[in-house]
Design a protein around this motif. Structure first.
Motif, PDB file in Angstrom:
ATOM      1  N   LEU A  62       0.914  -1.403  -0.203  1.00  0.00           N
ATOM      2  CA  LEU A  62      -0.142   0.257   0.016  1.00  0.00           C
ATOM      3  C   LEU A  62       1.275   1.530   0.058  1.00  0.00           C
ATOM      4  CD1 LEU A  62      -2.547  -1.012   2.326  1.00  0.00           C
ATOM      5  CD2 LEU A  62      -2.720  -0.771   0.057  1.00  0.00           C
TER       6      LEU A  62
ATOM      7  N   GLY B 233     -11.630  -8.295 -10.681  1.00  0.00           N
ATOM      8  CA  GLY B 233     -10.318  -8.119 -10.438  1.00  0.00           C
ATOM      9  C   GLY B 233     -10.054  -7.607 -11.688  1.00  0.00           C
TER      10      GLY B 233
ATOM     11  N   LEU C  63       5.160  -4.801  -7.325  1.00  0.00           N
ATOM     12  CA  LEU C  63       5.015  -6.100  -6.310  1.00  0.00           C
ATOM     13  C   LEU C  63       4.802  -8.016  -6.684  1.00  0.00           C
ATOM     14  CD1 LEU C  63       1.488  -6.987  -5.462  1.00  0.00           C
ATOM     15  CD2 LEU C  63       1.212  -7.426  -8.193  1.00  0.00           C
TER      16      LEU C  63
ATOM     17  N   LEU D   7     -10.343  -9.165  -0.633  1.00  0.00           N
ATOM     18  CA  LEU D   7      -9.663  -7.594  -1.103  1.00  0.00           C
ATOM     19  C   LEU D   7      -7.986  -8.354  -2.484  1.00  0.00           C
ATOM     20  CD1 LEU D   7      -8.766  -5.128  -1.023  1.00  0.00           C
ATOM     21  CD2 LEU D   7      -7.329  -5.107   0.922  1.00  0.00           C
ATOM     22  N   CYS D   8      -7.657  -9.658  -1.583  1.00  0.00           N
ATOM     23  CA  CYS D   8      -6.536  -9.324  -2.372  1.00  0.00           C
ATOM     24  C   CYS D   8      -6.692 -10.739  -3.417  1.00  0.00           C
ATOM     25  CB  CYS D   8      -6.008 -10.750  -1.676  1.00  0.00           C
ATOM     26  SG  CYS D   8      -4.959 -10.663   0.093  1.00  0.00           S
TER      27      CYS D   8
ATOM     28  N   LEU E 206      -7.182  -7.538  -5.780  1.00  0.00           N
ATOM     29  CA  LEU E 206      -5.980  -7.053  -5.871  1.00  0.00           C
ATOM     30  C   LEU E 206      -5.640  -8.392  -7.086  1.00  0.00           C
ATOM     31  CD1 LEU E 206      -3.574  -5.017  -5.770  1.00  0.00           C
ATOM     32  CD2 LEU E 206      -2.982  -6.667  -3.937  1.00  0.00           C
TER      33      LEU E 206
ATOM     34  N   THR F  68      -7.076  -7.499 -10.161  1.00  0.00           N
ATOM     35  CA  THR F  68      -6.909  -6.418 -11.278  1.00  0.00           C
ATOM     36  C   THR F  68      -4.742  -6.078 -11.956  1.00  0.00           C
ATOM     37  OG1 THR F  68      -7.757  -4.938  -9.467  1.00  0.00           O
ATOM     38  CG2 THR F  68      -5.965  -3.447 -10.743  1.00  0.00           C
ATOM     39  N   VAL F  69      -4.041  -6.603 -10.699  1.00  0.00           N
ATOM     40  CA  VAL F  69      -3.382  -7.404 -11.289  1.00  0.00           C
ATOM     41  C   VAL F  69      -2.626  -7.758 -12.726  1.00  0.00           C
ATOM     42  CG1 VAL F  69      -0.875  -8.199 -11.564  1.00  0.00           C
ATOM     43  CG2 VAL F  69      -1.821  -7.354  -9.721  1.00  0.00           C
TER      44      VAL F  69
ATOM     45  N   ILE G 143      -0.449 -13.420  -8.280  1.00  0.00           N
ATOM     46  CA  ILE G 143      -1.247 -12.416  -6.564  1.00  0.00           C
ATOM     47  C   ILE G 143      -1.403 -14.389  -5.934  1.00  0.00           C
ATOM     48  CG2 ILE G 143      -3.010 -11.537  -5.242  1.00  0.00           C
ATOM     49  CD1 ILE G 143      -0.437  -9.452  -5.909  1.00  0.00           C
TER      50      ILE G 143
END
Length: 483
Positions: A11, A170, A193, A347-348, A351, A354-355, A366
């Motif tokens: 973050l 995501g 990341l 949330l993960c 994420l 999104t990646v 992830i």
């Protein structure tokens, strides 16, 4: 570094990188950088593109344009050093990438772009084809092998129900951000990341390696303390122990049927079909129109309903076991499924997707390390991550097919290479684990693939960013509706 510390690291770095965009986008910054490069090191201002007019694409890359139109660079399939090198890299990347549960998109895109010569849009689409082929073959292989320690499926469907819908959401978010974020910012975020996850996985592998060393040494001591034969080679029978009852061996078909869970798989297929229909219809509508946003919003209730179903099951069962004093975990994840833990996993998952949307991968970079953090053993983490990645990559392949983003002959060739690599990787690594008795090998492979992806994406990203500065291109946030 603990999990909370790792999240704080991500973050903090992400916030600094995003805020720096406002500084980098200023004209004075570009002028200072150009003056420094031209005066101090003029030879590092590289032009790595055949066409200098570059535009941002929805998959997080730049593609060449001429007279405002995209140029498709599709090399023919030829037997030369480029195709041989690409085949070797693709085979090894697919084989080891699926074993680690990360896919290998961070390696495939630069390889197809720089070595084979595809334009970046086509390279990203072909990368999805390779990930889909390798993940499908790995899933088929995993469905035919038993769980290493328990009488349960090797794919954790409970975790798949939680992560797959969030991963798909995501990816939608990542594709939208790839239109808004400048390329250099995407490169920095991915490097941050990937270096963090690869380092975290590497130390996790070292910790597990030490535990395996202790366990193997203790087993060896037990065997030496209770030998089955004496010095004359005669068999010794200890009458204090009951006769060993051999376990019932299952056939490949019985293992396959046992590993399949039709109801939960059907729920994941419903999410896949719903997202695919929304994406296909959305591609026919005008960007930022009313229907465009409606189709985007329709994906949320579908994903959240399946996620809520899976999360509710885990929460209720975990709460019931805690009330009875049962400390056995509900699924392969060795955590208590509280509301906070469920929100963290959601949330993960977003994420990771999104990646995947930013990079053009399946989101395994992830999900694979996250499953290890949750206490899932490497074999199950790899099988579950690959299973989830099969859905996220295949939906992109179908969408790219209708958009005619990749040449069919080359795609079929790369898919065939990836399918063979997926089988080879799973067979090779599992035999190696059986010989060495060290499942931590999977974690080291996962870490190595992520680190290699960070290097390749970093080199390519720096070259493209320098070219953007050299061409005086805009370095700030872009307008979503105009790009």
């Amino acid at each position: 570094m603990a999990t909370k510390g790792f999240v704080v690291y991500l973050l903090t770095c992400f916030s600094i990188a995003i805020l720096s965009t406002f500084f980098v986008s200023s004209p004075s910054f570009n002028n200072h950088v150009l003056q420094f490069l031209n005066q101090e090191e003029p030879h590092i201002v590289l032009s790595t593109f055949k066409y200098s007019n570059l535009t941002y694409s929805s998959n997080g890359s730049y593609s060449a344009q001429e007279n405002g139109r995209d140029i498709k660079v599709w090399p023919a399939i030829e037997f030369n050093w480029r195709s041989v090198l690409a085949t070797i890299i693709g085979f090894l990347g697919s084989g080891f990438g699926t074993v680690g549960g990360v896919g290998g998109g961070g390696i495939f895109v630069p390889m197809l772009n720089l070595i084979v010569g595809f334009d970046t849009k086509s390279a990203a689409a072909l990368s999805k084809c390779m990930i889909m082929g390798a993940s499908c073959s790995s899933v088929w292989y995993n469905l035919r092998v038993p769980h290493p320690t328990k009488d349960v499926p090797i794919i954790d469907y409970d975790l798949a129900l939680v992560f797959q819908p969030m991963l798909m959401l995501g990816i939608t978010l990542g594709v939208a951000l790839s239109v808004v974020f400048p390329y250099w910012l995407i490169t920095i975020l991915i490097i941050i990341l990937f270096l963090g996850t690869s380092s975290r996985s590497f130390f996790k592998g070292i910790e597990m390696w030490k535990q395996e060393t202790i366990f193997n040494s203790e087993e060896e001591k037990k065997q030496n303390a209770n030998p089955l034969h004496n010095s004359n080679g005669e068999l010794l029978i200890d009458t204090e122990y009951e006769p060993l009852v051999p376990r019932e061996e299952k056939s490949k078909l019985q293992i396959l049927l046992f590993n399949l869970r039709w109801k939960r798989t059907l729920a994941l297929v419903i999410v896949w079909v719903a997202f695919l229909l929304c994406q296909m219809i959305k591609n026919e509508t005008e960007v930022c129109s009313s229907w465009y946003w409606i189709l985007n919003l329709l994906q949320f209730p579908v994903a959240l309903s399946v996620f809520g179903y899976g999360a509710a099951r885990l929460y209720r069962e975990s709460k019931r076991r805690r009330a009875c004093g049962n400390s056995e975990p509900v699924c392969e994840a060795n955590i208590q499924w509280t509301a906070l833990q469920i929100a963290f996993c959601a949330l993960c998952g977003i994420l990771g997707g999104t990646v995947g949307g930013l990079l053009g991968s399946g989101g395994g970079f992830i999900l694979g390390p996250l499953l290890l953090e949750l206490g899932v053993i490497p074999q199950v983490a790899s099988a579950t991550a690959t299973f989830v990645m099969m859905f996220s990559s295949s939906i992109s392949v179908v969408e790219f097919y209708f958009l005619k983003r990749f040449p069919i002959p080359y795609a079929l060739y790369l898919i065939a290479v990836s399918v063979a690599a997926g089988f080879w990787g799973q067979c090779f690594i599992r035999k190696l684990i059986a010989i060495l008795k060290r499942a931590s090998i999977i974690i080291f492979i996962l870490s190595a693939v992520i680190f290699a992806s960070a290097l390749t994406m970093g080199v390519v990203g720096i070259q493209k960013s320098l070219s953007m500065i050299h061409n005086h291109e805009y370095m700030g946030f872009l307008n979503f509706c105009e790009n």
